[in-house]
Design a protein around this motif. Structure first.
Motif, PDB file in Angstrom:
ATOM      1  N   TRP A  66       0.843  -1.204   0.000  1.00 15.28           N
ATOM      2  CA  TRP A  66       0.000   0.000   0.000  1.00 15.28           C
ATOM      3  C   TRP A  66       0.878   1.254   0.000  1.00 15.28           C
ATOM      4  N   ALA A  67       1.906   1.258   0.850  1.00 14.06           N
ATOM      5  CA  ALA A  67       2.783   2.429   0.949  1.00 14.06           C
ATOM      6  C   ALA A  67       3.496   2.699  -0.367  1.00 14.06           C
ATOM      7  N   LYS A  68       3.880   1.630  -1.045  1.00  9.58           N
ATOM      8  CA  LYS A  68       4.559   1.780  -2.337  1.00  9.58           C
ATOM      9  C   LYS A  68       3.619   2.383  -3.370  1.00  9.58           C
ATOM     10  N   ARG A  69       2.379   1.886  -3.416  1.00  3.43           N
ATOM     11  CA  ARG A  69       1.432   2.361  -4.431  1.00  3.43           C
ATOM     12  C   ARG A  69       0.913   3.767  -4.114  1.00  3.43           C
TER      13      ARG A  69
ATOM     14  N   GLN B 153      -6.831  -1.259  -5.827  1.00  5.86           N
ATOM     15  CA  GLN B 153      -6.851  -2.278  -4.775  1.00  5.86           C
ATOM     16  C   GLN B 153      -6.739  -3.674  -5.379  1.00  5.86           C
ATOM     17  N   ASP B 154      -7.509  -3.920  -6.440  1.00  5.43           N
ATOM     18  CA  ASP B 154      -7.475  -5.234  -7.083  1.00  5.43           C
ATOM     19  C   ASP B 154      -6.083  -5.539  -7.633  1.00  5.43           C
ATOM     20  N   GLU B 155      -5.439  -4.534  -8.208  1.00  4.98           N
ATOM     21  CA  GLU B 155      -4.097  -4.735  -8.758  1.00  4.98           C
ATOM     22  C   GLU B 155      -3.110  -5.127  -7.661  1.00  4.98           C
ATOM     23  N   ILE B 156      -3.184  -4.429  -6.520  1.00  7.98           N
ATOM     24  CA  ILE B 156      -2.262  -4.726  -5.422  1.00  7.98           C
ATOM     25  C   ILE B 156      -2.489  -6.141  -4.908  1.00  7.98           C
ATOM     26  N   VAL B 157      -3.761  -6.519  -4.776  1.00  6.43           N
ATOM     27  CA  VAL B 157      -4.082  -7.864  -4.296  1.00  6.43           C
ATOM     28  C   VAL B 157      -3.518  -8.920  -5.248  1.00  6.43           C
TER      29      VAL B 157
ATOM     30  N   TYR C 189      -6.344   0.765   2.356  1.00  9.62           N
ATOM     31  CA  TYR C 189      -6.632   0.295   0.996  1.00  9.62           C
ATOM     32  C   TYR C 189      -7.929   0.905   0.473  1.00  9.62           C
ATOM     33  N   ASP C 190      -8.915   1.044   1.363  1.00  8.70           N
ATOM     34  CA  ASP C 190     -10.219   1.555   0.939  1.00  8.70           C
ATOM     35  C   ASP C 190     -10.150   2.992   0.431  1.00  8.70           C
ATOM     36  N   LEU C 191      -9.076   3.697   0.751  1.00  7.11           N
ATOM     37  CA  LEU C 191      -8.912   5.065   0.265  1.00  7.11           C
ATOM     38  C   LEU C 191      -8.398   5.101  -1.174  1.00  7.11           C
ATOM     39  N   LEU C 192      -7.941   3.949  -1.673  1.00  3.60           N
ATOM     40  CA  LEU C 192      -7.483   3.857  -3.059  1.00  3.60           C
ATOM     41  C   LEU C 192      -8.659   3.498  -3.963  1.00  3.60           C
ATOM     42  N   ASP C 193      -8.524   3.767  -5.250  1.00  2.00           N
ATOM     43  CA  ASP C 193      -9.548   3.351  -6.207  1.00  2.00           C
ATOM     44  C   ASP C 193      -9.675   1.832  -6.190  1.00  2.00           C
TER      45      ASP C 193
ATOM     46  N   ASN D  47       7.804   9.335   0.897  1.00  2.00           N
ATOM     47  CA  ASN D  47       7.372  10.609   1.479  1.00  2.00           C
ATOM     48  C   ASN D  47       6.763  11.530   0.418  1.00  2.00           C
ATOM     49  N   LYS D  48       6.084  10.908  -0.577  1.00  2.00           N
ATOM     50  CA  LYS D  48       5.431  11.664  -1.647  1.00  2.00           C
ATOM     51  C   LYS D  48       4.016  11.133  -1.826  1.00  2.00           C
ATOM     52  N   LEU D  49       3.200  11.328  -0.808  1.00  2.00           N
ATOM     53  CA  LEU D  49       1.837  10.803  -0.820  1.00  2.00           C
ATOM     54  C   LEU D  49       1.043  11.385  -1.987  1.00  2.00           C
ATOM     55  N   ASP D  50       0.325  10.519  -2.690  1.00  2.00           N
ATOM     56  CA  ASP D  50      -0.552  10.949  -3.784  1.00  2.00           C
ATOM     57  C   ASP D  50      -1.515  12.013  -3.256  1.00  2.00           C
ATOM     58  N   ARG D  51      -1.507  13.184  -3.870  1.00  2.00           N
ATOM     59  CA  ARG D  51      -2.309  14.315  -3.381  1.00  2.00           C
ATOM     60  C   ARG D  51      -3.807  14.057  -3.471  1.00  2.00           C
ATOM     61  N   ARG D  52      -4.212  13.076  -4.264  1.00  7.78           N
ATOM     62  CA  ARG D  52      -5.641  12.775  -4.384  1.00  7.78           C
ATOM     63  C   ARG D  52      -6.172  12.007  -3.179  1.00  7.78           C
ATOM     64  N   LEU D  53      -5.276  11.482  -2.341  1.00  7.17           N
ATOM     65  CA  LEU D  53      -5.687  10.697  -1.184  1.00  7.17           C
ATOM     66  C   LEU D  53      -5.932  11.594   0.023  1.00  7.17           C
ATOM     67  N   ASN D  54      -6.798  11.129   0.912  1.00  9.72           N
ATOM     68  CA  ASN D  54      -7.163  11.892   2.109  1.00  9.72           C
ATOM     69  C   ASN D  54      -6.065  11.736   3.160  1.00  9.72           C
TER      70      ASN D  54
END
Length: 615
Positions: free
Chosen positions: A62-65, A192-196, A184-188, A71-78
């Motif tokens: 999750w941290a990688k994706r 999530q399916d790709e990571i799984v 994970y639920d904060l991702l599209d 330390n460059k969190l996707d700005r679209r995430l909460n």
């Protein structure tokens, strides 16, 4: 005071430079390290360490994706919700008071770990060599280095478990898992399916390193500690267990009992293992399908689905023994509890029919009813008046791709994938036609993808041959490869996209070549002459005609222009998936013999783009 609370008291300068979420993430990874080191010698220590490792892998992926590992969190995430979840997770992993009071774990606090901290592998996967992987080593190293900086300001407190109650530990694992799932639920959903799936591929690769049933029991117990119910990873583990019995037909009872026990643990109940079947208890038998190698039989008053696998004992005694072992292995594969993503029927048992030189595989009929009609194949539906929506056709395509992907992950090959071998079981004669609940059948030729595994030569059958890779039909055929399954999958996806049988495309291509050789035009033939020609072409089903059809499917310059027509019917992305299956990119991997590279390419080129198709 918890280690987490002390970490949060670190200088504000550190927080502002690296970010609160990044620091919490580093604390979580350090917490996993402390947890893994806290287990003392005991019968179930390996189970607990393995369960912790699984949770850490999920967090690192999750941290990688999400970008937070750098330390460059996707700005679209909460960011605020992420910080909250990571803070709670860090406290859960490092608060000894919480572990004592909430989870009733007997925690003994010791001295802080030495600096520098021991290497990850030496602490968290001790006695679990099959779990050692370098896939996430970069991400883990970055976060442990950050944790070390925070530790200089306020060290984590090392602890150990004097004793552990399994039920309480399981509750802890589920709470840890839920906090990670919140991230994970904060991702599209598609991410999530790709990571799984990526995680599943890594665990499939890991399974190939396991060489004993005891280690597989560790994995099953770890899954039971961290997950609720049936998951595909359990299926992959069980199928690996089947492959570890090299001679199941003649192996000692101890190994068979050990495998049965492993299946019971995976089911968390008594596993319905293969049962002895007796021919005198069989009633009416009905054959189905173009090859006559499947049908239904009434056994003890109940209708079962059956398939037959032919054999030839003309070879040596050693070859005969290996073939018998392969037959039993296949039965065990189809009998093992499987996740629904595999889309297979449950095998009850097998019966030897020596007069016919074949084995019968008997399966539970998947639906219950008073008057059970014959199943409908996908080929039957395609050639009928049924017109399903594009939405339903895409959903079916995704299910078939996921099923074959999972079968390949378990290191098995189907070898006879076609629309004839995708069945739908109506609940009654009046049930409306639908593409819901497909089942993949036709495992008569299936085998493990391992060197030396007996490989039955494919019988020639024009109705099935049109789905086979032309190399499989050559006299000097060198052996099956997973890429040939993907070619067959591509033809089935082609049928679903156009909603017409591939036989029509084959005949159209072969007819053009035949008429060119005769120097005649199609319009010169009567309808009866055309029918006779088509019947002759299909009956012969020449390998060269199949090769010519393959070229025509990929050629955008011919009159039919299938690539353009596919894009028109199902869109560019679906079209590219089909063309990738039918092309030669997977065959080019044959010399490398690297299953991981093949599976990753399957994932990136086929599974992932098709999952992104939405209507």
């Amino acid at each position: 005071m918890s280690g987490f609370g002390e970490t949060l008291a670190a200088p504000a300068a550190i927080v502002s430079i690296v970010g609160f979420g990044f620091q919490c993430l580093a604390g979580c990874i350090q917490g996993f390290q402390l947890f893994s080191a806290a287990f003392q010698v005991g019968k179930q220590t390996a189970f607990y360490r393995c369960a912790i490792r699984f949770q850490e892998e999920r967090l690192l992926l999750w941290a990688k994706r999400s970008g937070l590992v750098d330390n460059k969190l996707d700005r679209r995430l909460n960011e605020s919700l992420i910080n909250e979840a990571l803070a709670l997770l860090c406290e859960l992993l490092t608060s000894t008071d919480n572990l004592r009071k909430r989870y009733k774990l007997d925690v003994v606090v010791g001295e802080p770990p030495p600096s520098p901290a021991p290497a990850h592998n030496s602490r968290s996967v001790q006695n679990l060599p099959f779990l050692q992987s370098n896939v996430l080593s970069r991400e883990r190293a970055i976060l442990l280095e950050e944790a070390k900086k925070a530790q200089n300001a306020m060290p984590f407190r090392r602890f150990r478990f004097a004793s552990i109650d399994k039920a309480n530990f399981q509750e802890l694992m589920r709470n840890i898992g839920q906090l990670i799932q919140n991230l994970y639920d904060l991702l599209d959903a598609h991410i999530q399916d790709e990571i799984v799936q990526q995680l599943r591929m890594e665990r499939s690769t890991m399974l190939q390193l396991v060489s004993d049933l005891g280690s597989l029991r560790v994995l099953i117990e770890a899954y039971n500690l961290t997950e609720v119910g049936n998951i595909p990873e359990k299926t992959l583990t069980l199928l690996r267990a089947v492959s570890l019995l090299p001679t199941p037909a003649s192996s000692d009872e101890g190994l068979v009992s050990e495998l049965d026990a492993l299946m019971d643990e995976a089911c968390q109940s008594k596993h319905a293992s293969l049962v002895p079947l007796f021919p005198d208890r069989m009633g009416q038998t009905v054959q189905m399908g173009p090859s006559g190698l499947r049908g239904s039989v009434v056994y003890d008053g109940k209708t079962h689905y059956v398939e037959w696998k032919r054999y030839d004992w003309s070879a040596s005694d050693e070859a005969r023994r290996r073939t018998q072992d392969s037959i039993v292995n296949l039965a065990m594969l189809l009998n093992a509890q499987k996740h629904p993503v595999f889309r297979t029927l449950d095998c009850v048992g097998i019966i030897d029919e020596p007069r016919s030189q074949r084995y019968m595989y008997m399966y539970h009929w998947p639906v219950v009813g008073e008057q059970l009609p014959a199943p409908r194949s996908l080929h039957d539906l395609i050639t009928s008046s049924f017109k399903p929506s594009l939405t339903d056709r895409i959903k079916l395509s995704q299910q078939l791709v996921s099923a074959l992907f999972s079968l390949h992950l378990s290191n098995w090959m189907h070898k006879s994938f076609s629309s004839h071998n995708v069945l739908f079981f109506p609940k009654s004669p009046t049930t409306e036609r639908t593409l819901d609940d497909p089942y993949i059948i036709g495992f008569s030729y299936s085998r493990q993808d391992v060197p030396g595994e007996p490989s039955q030569r494919l019988d020639r059958d024009p109705d099935i041959d049109v789905y086979r890779h032309p190399d499989c039909l050559e006299e000097d055929y060198a052996g099956f490869h997973k890429s040939y399954d993907l070619y067959s999958l591509g033809l089935v996806l082609f049928e679903i996209a156009k909603w017409r049988p591939i036989k029509e495309t084959f005949l159209r291509s072969a007819r053009v070549k035949a008429l060119e050789a005769q120097k005649r035009a199609e319009k010169e033939l009567t309808k009866q002459e055309l029918r006779d020609l088509d019947q002759a072409l299909l009956r012969e089903c020449k390998v060269q005609d199949i090769r010519d059809m393959r070229r025509s499917l990929l050629d955008p310059t011919i009159k039919d222009n299938h690539p353009v027509d596919l894009a028109f019917r199902v869109g560019e992305r679906f079209k590219e998936v089909i063309l990738a299956c039918l092309g030669d990119q997977f065959e080019k991997m044959l010399p490398t013999e690297n299953p991981k590279v093949f599976q990753e390419s399957f994932f990136e080129t086929i599974w992932k783009p098709l999952e992104d198709c939405k209507i």
